[in-house]
Design a protein around this motif. Structure first.
Motif, mmCIF file in Angstrom:
data_model
loop_
_atom_site.group_PDB
_atom_site.id
_atom_site.type_symbol
_atom_site.label_atom_id
_atom_site.label_comp_id
_atom_site.label_asym_id
_atom_site.label_seq_id
_atom_site.Cartn_x
_atom_site.Cartn_y
_atom_site.Cartn_z
ATOM 1 N N GLU A 83 0.817 -1.209 0.000
ATOM 2 C CA GLU A 83 0.000 0.000 0.000
ATOM 3 C C GLU A 83 0.859 1.271 0.000
ATOM 4 O O GLU A 83 0.489 2.285 -0.593
ATOM 5 N N LEU A 84 2.022 1.215 0.660
ATOM 6 C CA LEU A 84 2.934 2.363 0.602
ATOM 7 C C LEU A 84 3.396 2.616 -0.824
ATOM 8 O O LEU A 84 3.412 3.759 -1.302
ATOM 9 N N LEU A 85 3.776 1.560 -1.534
ATOM 10 C CA LEU A 85 4.294 1.716 -2.888
ATOM 11 C C LEU A 85 3.199 2.125 -3.862
ATOM 12 O O LEU A 85 3.416 2.955 -4.752
ATOM 13 N N LYS A 86 2.015 1.549 -3.713
ATOM 14 C CA LYS A 86 0.901 1.970 -4.578
ATOM 15 C C LYS A 86 0.501 3.411 -4.274
ATOM 16 O O LYS A 86 0.250 4.217 -5.184
ATOM 17 N N GLY A 87 0.460 3.754 -2.989
ATOM 18 C CA GLY A 87 0.115 5.123 -2.607
ATOM 19 C C GLY A 87 1.129 6.130 -3.105
ATOM 20 O O GLY A 87 0.781 7.275 -3.420
ATOM 21 N N LEU A 88 2.399 5.725 -3.214
ATOM 22 C CA LEU A 88 3.424 6.629 -3.725
ATOM 23 C C LEU A 88 3.131 7.013 -5.170
ATOM 24 O O LEU A 88 3.363 8.158 -5.576
ATOM 25 N N GLY A 89 2.622 6.077 -5.957
ATOM 26 C CA GLY A 89 2.250 6.401 -7.333
ATOM 27 C C GLY A 89 1.142 7.440 -7.393
ATOM 28 O O GLY A 89 1.190 8.377 -8.202
ATOM 29 N N VAL A 90 0.132 7.288 -6.541
ATOM 30 C CA VAL A 90 -0.946 8.280 -6.479
ATOM 31 C C VAL A 90 -0.398 9.627 -6.026
ATOM 32 O O VAL A 90 -0.774 10.686 -6.551
ATOM 33 N N ALA A 91 0.526 9.602 -5.046
ATOM 34 C CA ALA A 91 1.110 10.844 -4.540
ATOM 35 C C ALA A 91 1.896 11.575 -5.623
ATOM 36 O O ALA A 91 1.873 12.808 -5.702
ATOM 37 N N GLY B 222 -6.085 7.686 5.227
ATOM 38 C CA GLY B 222 -6.388 6.866 4.052
ATOM 39 C C GLY B 222 -5.422 5.706 3.906
ATOM 40 O O GLY B 222 -5.824 4.570 3.601
ATOM 41 N N LEU B 223 -4.127 5.959 4.132
ATOM 42 C CA LEU B 223 -3.132 4.892 4.061
ATOM 43 C C LEU B 223 -3.391 3.841 5.135
ATOM 44 O O LEU B 223 -3.307 2.628 4.871
ATOM 45 N N ALA B 224 -3.693 4.290 6.350
ATOM 46 C CA ALA B 224 -3.971 3.346 7.433
ATOM 47 C C ALA B 224 -5.189 2.478 7.105
ATOM 48 O O ALA B 224 -5.194 1.271 7.375
ATOM 49 N N ALA B 225 -6.217 3.086 6.515
ATOM 50 C CA ALA B 225 -7.406 2.317 6.140
ATOM 51 C C ALA B 225 -7.071 1.288 5.068
ATOM 52 O O ALA B 225 -7.545 0.141 5.116
ATOM 53 N N ALA B 226 -6.249 1.690 4.085
ATOM 54 C CA ALA B 226 -5.855 0.757 3.026
ATOM 55 C C ALA B 226 -5.070 -0.421 3.600
ATOM 56 O O ALA B 226 -5.313 -1.582 3.238
ATOM 57 N N VAL B 227 -4.124 -0.137 4.487
ATOM 58 C CA VAL B 227 -3.326 -1.203 5.098
ATOM 59 C C VAL B 227 -4.209 -2.128 5.934
ATOM 60 O O VAL B 227 -4.072 -3.357 5.884
ATOM 61 N N PHE B 228 -5.136 -1.556 6.693
ATOM 62 C CA PHE B 228 -6.015 -2.369 7.542
ATOM 63 C C PHE B 228 -6.881 -3.301 6.700
ATOM 64 O O PHE B 228 -7.001 -4.508 6.992
#
Length: 395
Positions: free
Chosen positions: A150-158, A250-256
């Motif tokens: 999720e960190l790596l996918k979120g980095l693309g969105v960021a 949002g990141l925490a929700a995705a990871v959970f």
């Protein structure tokens, strides 16, 4: 923050600088702020090089793990799920479509950069777990994989949020970009899983796993990462560090959600069907309702903003109603083709796309106040909208 619809006097005063001296028949001005050609070529070259190297490395990893024939079979099978997921997000994005280059960037980031990074980080994480008194399979699936992926996918969105700020307009854009990043990730991940299943259990293993991952839960990864995209969309018009907590939530929700999904599949496999019915099905229903809400919200915003232009004579009420409804847009394109052939249909498509972009420009102006670049962009769009209308209705 959303603003109430303007009155006619408010809209006229707000747009006075745009409309004064405007000649819709005149040439569309060039983009005075366009970056030098060399800089754009270099940036594109860097992006292509990075994606190309990542594709080469991932290709070598997949072929080395599965063999060429198995990898090809798994890739074809995995692509069937993409035929379900990607069109869904393009449907959500239909009223105000995003540039194709950013959609491709999102998908390729997920398919190449996120997957390669996840493999490397997961291997590092598993070495760390080896020194702990934990089951590496459980810890890797429930802790390491959700966090790293999720960190790596979120980095693309960021990155899209940071570099393409004028194309990242709100909630719908965040959902679409995040969904395509996750779709790309799931595509390559499924190749590895499906290929392994075929190598170990033959056709039965391949078909069985495809039913589970490609048909029963094709939206698993998008459901997780959309939480991050939704967070970025909520702060699209107030890009301040004080709003960073929204993205962290949002990141925490995705990871959970990711960890919960993996837990049900790995740890609680004996009650998987029960957890699927009690947890995953409601989550999927909520996900579909979120997509529907985002689409309806964008339709409402588009109707409100284009109504302001209509008050000033740029659109008729019928045009505003058509532009805010996907079904009416399709009927309008069919009508244009009937009366003027393909050129008129292309002009109608451009008219619809530019009008959607115009509504988002007005949204930015309402939220952030007068801005020279947004006002210039508004003027260009008004000129091209008028020009394309003449192509299918005449002067």
């Amino acid at each position: 923050m959303l603003h109430p619809p303007h009155t006619a006097s408010q809209v006229s005063g707000d747009w006075h600088g745009v409309m004064t001296g405007f000649d819709p028949h005149g040439p569309v001005p060039a983009n005075a702020t366009r970056r030098p050609l060399l800089r754009r070529i270099l940036l594109a070259g860097v992006v292509v090089t990075v994606f190309g190297l990542a594709a080469l490395v991932m290709g070598l990893i997949v072929v080395d793990s599965l063999g060429l024939t198995t990898a090809a079979l798994a890739m074809v099978t995995s692509s069937l799920a993409i035929g379900i997921v990607v069109p869904t997000f393009l449907w959500v994005d239909r009223l105000e479509g995003e540039p194709a280059r950013l959609l491709w960037f999102a998908f390729l980031w997920g398919a190449l950069i996120s997957t390669l990074g996840a493999l490397l980080l997961s291997a590092t994480g598993m070495q760390f777990v080896a020194g702990l008194h934990e089951d590496p399979l459980v810890f890797g699936a429930v802790v390491v994989a959700p966090v790293t992926e999720e960190l790596l996918k979120g980095l693309g969105v960021a990155l899209i949020f940071w570099r393409a700020r004028r194309e990242f307009d709100g909630v719908v854009d965040g959902i679409v970009y995040a969904g395509l990043v996750a779709a790309g990730f799931a595509f390559v991940e499924n190749i590895l899983y499906l290929g392994t299943a075929y190598a170990e259990a033959g056709t039965a293993g391949l078909v069985g796993l495809f039913v589970v991952r490609g048909l029963v839960s094709p939206f698993a990864h998008p459901m997780f990462t959309v939480c991050i995209g939704l967070a970025f969309g909520l702060i699209a018009h107030r890009r301040r560090w004080s709003s960073a907590w929204v993205v962290l939530v949002g990141l925490a929700a995705a990871v959970f959600l990711h960890a919960l999904f993996n837990y049900s599949a790995v740890v609680a496999a004996d009650v998987y069907l029960l957890l699927f019915g009690l947890v995953q099905v409601p989550l999927f229903v909520a996900f579909l309702l979120l997509l529907r809400w985002a689409r309806r919200r964008e339709s409402r915003l588009m109707r409100d903003h284009l109504t302001g232009y209509g008050i000033n004579g740029w659109f008729t009420p019928a045009e505003v109603a058509m532009l805010a409804d996907g079904g009416e847009r399709r009927r309008a394109r069919r009508w244009a083709r009937q009366v003027g052939g393909r050129p008129a249909e292309r002009a109608m498509t451009a008219f619809q796309d530019e009008s959607g972009e115009l509504a988002m420009v007005r949204k930015h102006l309402n939220a952030g106040g007068p801005d020279a670049e947004w006002l210039r962009r508004e003027r260009v769009l008004l000129a091209t909208v008028a020009e394309h209308r003449r192509a299918f209705v005449g002067p």
